[in-house]
Design a protein around this motif. Structure first.
Motif, mmCIF file in Angstrom:
data_model
loop_
_atom_site.group_PDB
_atom_site.id
_atom_site.type_symbol
_atom_site.label_atom_id
_atom_site.label_comp_id
_atom_site.label_asym_id
_atom_site.label_seq_id
_atom_site.Cartn_x
_atom_site.Cartn_y
_atom_site.Cartn_z
ATOM 1 N N ARG A 29 0.833 -1.215 0.000
ATOM 2 C CA ARG A 29 0.000 0.000 0.000
ATOM 3 C C ARG A 29 0.861 1.255 0.000
ATOM 4 N NH1 ARG A 29 -2.951 -2.641 3.808
ATOM 5 N NH2 ARG A 29 -2.141 -1.295 5.434
ATOM 6 N N ASP A 30 1.908 1.268 0.822
ATOM 7 C CA ASP A 30 2.805 2.424 0.877
ATOM 8 C C ASP A 30 3.523 2.636 -0.456
ATOM 9 O OD1 ASP A 30 2.054 2.765 3.505
ATOM 10 O OD2 ASP A 30 3.931 1.968 4.348
ATOM 11 N N THR A 31 3.960 1.541 -1.067
ATOM 12 C CA THR A 31 4.648 1.616 -2.353
ATOM 13 C C THR A 31 3.717 2.178 -3.422
ATOM 14 O OG1 THR A 31 6.103 -0.222 -1.781
ATOM 15 C CG2 THR A 31 5.851 0.259 -4.127
ATOM 16 N N LEU A 32 2.480 1.691 -3.439
ATOM 17 C CA LEU A 32 1.513 2.173 -4.420
ATOM 18 C C LEU A 32 1.103 3.610 -4.146
ATOM 19 C CD1 LEU A 32 -0.771 -0.962 -4.872
ATOM 20 C CD2 LEU A 32 1.135 -0.196 -6.298
ATOM 21 N N ALA A 33 0.934 3.952 -2.878
ATOM 22 C CA ALA A 33 0.556 5.320 -2.522
ATOM 23 C C ALA A 33 1.620 6.307 -2.973
ATOM 24 C CB ALA A 33 0.318 5.432 -1.016
ATOM 25 N N ALA A 34 2.880 5.914 -2.898
ATOM 26 C CA ALA A 34 3.964 6.777 -3.372
ATOM 27 C C ALA A 34 3.852 7.010 -4.878
ATOM 28 C CB ALA A 34 5.320 6.162 -3.026
ATOM 29 N N GLN A 35 3.197 6.085 -5.570
ATOM 30 C CA GLN A 35 2.974 6.216 -7.013
ATOM 31 C C GLN A 35 1.613 6.873 -7.300
ATOM 32 O OE1 GLN A 35 5.263 5.009 -9.397
ATOM 33 N NE2 GLN A 35 6.613 4.638 -7.679
ATOM 34 N N GLY A 36 0.855 7.155 -6.242
ATOM 35 C CA GLY A 36 -0.452 7.784 -6.400
ATOM 36 C C GLY A 36 -1.552 6.821 -6.815
ATOM 37 N N LEU A 37 -1.373 5.528 -6.528
ATOM 38 C CA LEU A 37 -2.340 4.519 -6.958
ATOM 39 C C LEU A 37 -2.767 3.619 -5.803
ATOM 40 C CD1 LEU A 37 -0.628 3.460 -10.299
ATOM 41 C CD2 LEU A 37 -2.679 4.863 -10.041
ATOM 42 N N THR A 38 -3.857 2.906 -6.034
ATOM 43 C CA THR A 38 -4.336 1.884 -5.112
ATOM 44 C C THR A 38 -4.176 0.521 -5.777
ATOM 45 O OG1 THR A 38 -6.579 1.923 -6.005
ATOM 46 C CG2 THR A 38 -6.090 3.470 -4.179
ATOM 47 N N MET A 39 -4.347 -0.532 -5.003
ATOM 48 C CA MET A 39 -4.255 -1.873 -5.557
ATOM 49 C C MET A 39 -5.334 -2.083 -6.613
ATOM 50 S SD MET A 39 -2.555 -4.582 -5.765
ATOM 51 C CE MET A 39 -1.471 -4.716 -4.381
ATOM 52 N N ARG A 40 -6.524 -1.550 -6.384
ATOM 53 C CA ARG A 40 -7.596 -1.676 -7.372
ATOM 54 C C ARG A 40 -7.194 -1.043 -8.699
ATOM 55 N NH1 ARG A 40 -13.433 -0.839 -4.435
ATOM 56 N NH2 ARG A 40 -13.316 -2.755 -3.231
ATOM 57 N N CYS A 41 -6.551 0.105 -8.630
ATOM 58 C CA CYS A 41 -6.089 0.763 -9.854
ATOM 59 C C CYS A 41 -5.057 -0.095 -10.571
ATOM 60 C CB CYS A 41 -5.480 2.131 -9.537
ATOM 61 S SG CYS A 41 -6.677 3.380 -9.032
ATOM 62 N N VAL A 42 -4.144 -0.682 -9.821
ATOM 63 C CA VAL A 42 -3.090 -1.502 -10.418
ATOM 64 C C VAL A 42 -3.676 -2.755 -11.052
ATOM 65 C CG1 VAL A 42 -1.001 -2.844 -9.938
ATOM 66 C CG2 VAL A 42 -1.285 -0.567 -8.950
ATOM 67 N N TYR A 43 -4.609 -3.442 -10.374
ATOM 68 C CA TYR A 43 -5.255 -4.611 -10.968
ATOM 69 C C TYR A 43 -5.929 -4.227 -12.285
ATOM 70 C CZ TYR A 43 -4.795 -7.805 -6.980
ATOM 71 O OH TYR A 43 -4.315 -8.638 -6.008
ATOM 72 N N THR A 44 -6.617 -3.106 -12.271
ATOM 73 C CA THR A 44 -7.334 -2.665 -13.471
ATOM 74 C C THR A 44 -6.359 -2.331 -14.592
ATOM 75 O OG1 THR A 44 -9.124 -1.826 -12.072
ATOM 76 C CG2 THR A 44 -9.040 -1.016 -14.341
ATOM 77 N N LEU A 45 -5.314 -1.564 -14.283
ATOM 78 C CA LEU A 45 -4.319 -1.227 -15.305
ATOM 79 C C LEU A 45 -3.648 -2.477 -15.870
ATOM 80 C CD1 LEU A 45 -2.609 1.932 -13.755
ATOM 81 C CD2 LEU A 45 -4.100 1.857 -15.773
ATOM 82 N N THR A 46 -3.405 -3.452 -15.016
ATOM 83 C CA THR A 46 -2.775 -4.694 -15.458
ATOM 84 C C THR A 46 -3.628 -5.390 -16.511
ATOM 85 O OG1 THR A 46 -1.642 -4.954 -13.352
ATOM 86 C CG2 THR A 46 -1.876 -6.931 -14.692
ATOM 87 N N HIS A 47 -4.934 -5.434 -16.293
ATOM 88 C CA HIS A 47 -5.828 -6.044 -17.280
ATOM 89 C C HIS A 47 -5.902 -5.206 -18.553
ATOM 90 C CE1 HIS A 47 -7.357 -9.581 -15.251
ATOM 91 N NE2 HIS A 47 -7.396 -8.878 -14.136
ATOM 92 N N LEU A 48 -5.851 -3.900 -18.416
ATOM 93 C CA LEU A 48 -5.919 -3.029 -19.586
ATOM 94 C C LEU A 48 -4.633 -3.077 -20.406
ATOM 95 C CD1 LEU A 48 -7.696 0.097 -18.058
ATOM 96 C CD2 LEU A 48 -8.694 -1.697 -19.510
#
Length: 149
Positions: A29-48
């Motif tokens: 969560r901290d790593t993603l927050a530093a990138q301005g994203l959430t896990m939900r955003c990353v899962y979605t981007l991964t599929h896209l």
């Protein structure tokens, strides 16, 4: 009075995973927050990242409630990482696409998460990390871990 032999709670796999999972979850969560994203955003981007997807298919792929996906897509669109356009063949549907900014963000996140993994699993050899990944994937594939979104 009879004594019962108990397994120490910290020796139970579920407890061990929950404890380490809490640490890993906070790190991710901290790593993603530093990138301005959430896990939900990353899962979605991964599929896209695999190519444009209609919104209903994305809901099915992620196994989420439509309103949850709409909220994530709204966020990704506001960040310039995804776009939705009406499907020319069926105006009722939207086609969702990752943008170049979303692709760059996903690559940055993957690199940052690799670093977090290196920290979290420094005590394991490469073979042990591969084995842990296989075992956790097997448990997740068995459906006993619930939704990832």
């Amino acid at each position: 009075m009879a004594t019962t032999t108990r397994t120490a709670p910290l020796a139970q796999l579920g407890v061990l995973l929950a404890g380490r999972g809490a640490v890993a979850s906070a790190r991710v969560r901290d790593t993603l927050a530093a990138q301005g994203l959430t896990m939900r955003c990353v899962y979605t981007l991964t599929h896209l990242a695999d190519g444009p997807v209609n919104q209903q298919a994305l809901i099915d792929l992620l196994g989420v409630d439509p309103s949850a996906l709409v909220a994530v897509l709204n966020e990704l669109e506001s960040l310039g990482m995804a776009s939705r356009q009406r499907d020319a063949a069926d105006r009722r549907r939207h086609i969702v696409t990752i943008t170049p900014r979303g692709t760059a963000a996903l690559q940055s996140v993957e690199s940052a998460l690799d670093g977090a993994d290196d920290d979290l699993f420094a005590a394991l050899s490469s073979d042990e990390r591969d084995q842990l990944e296989r075992l956790l994937t097997k448990v997740a594939d068995a459906g006993s871990c619930g939704d990832k979104y």
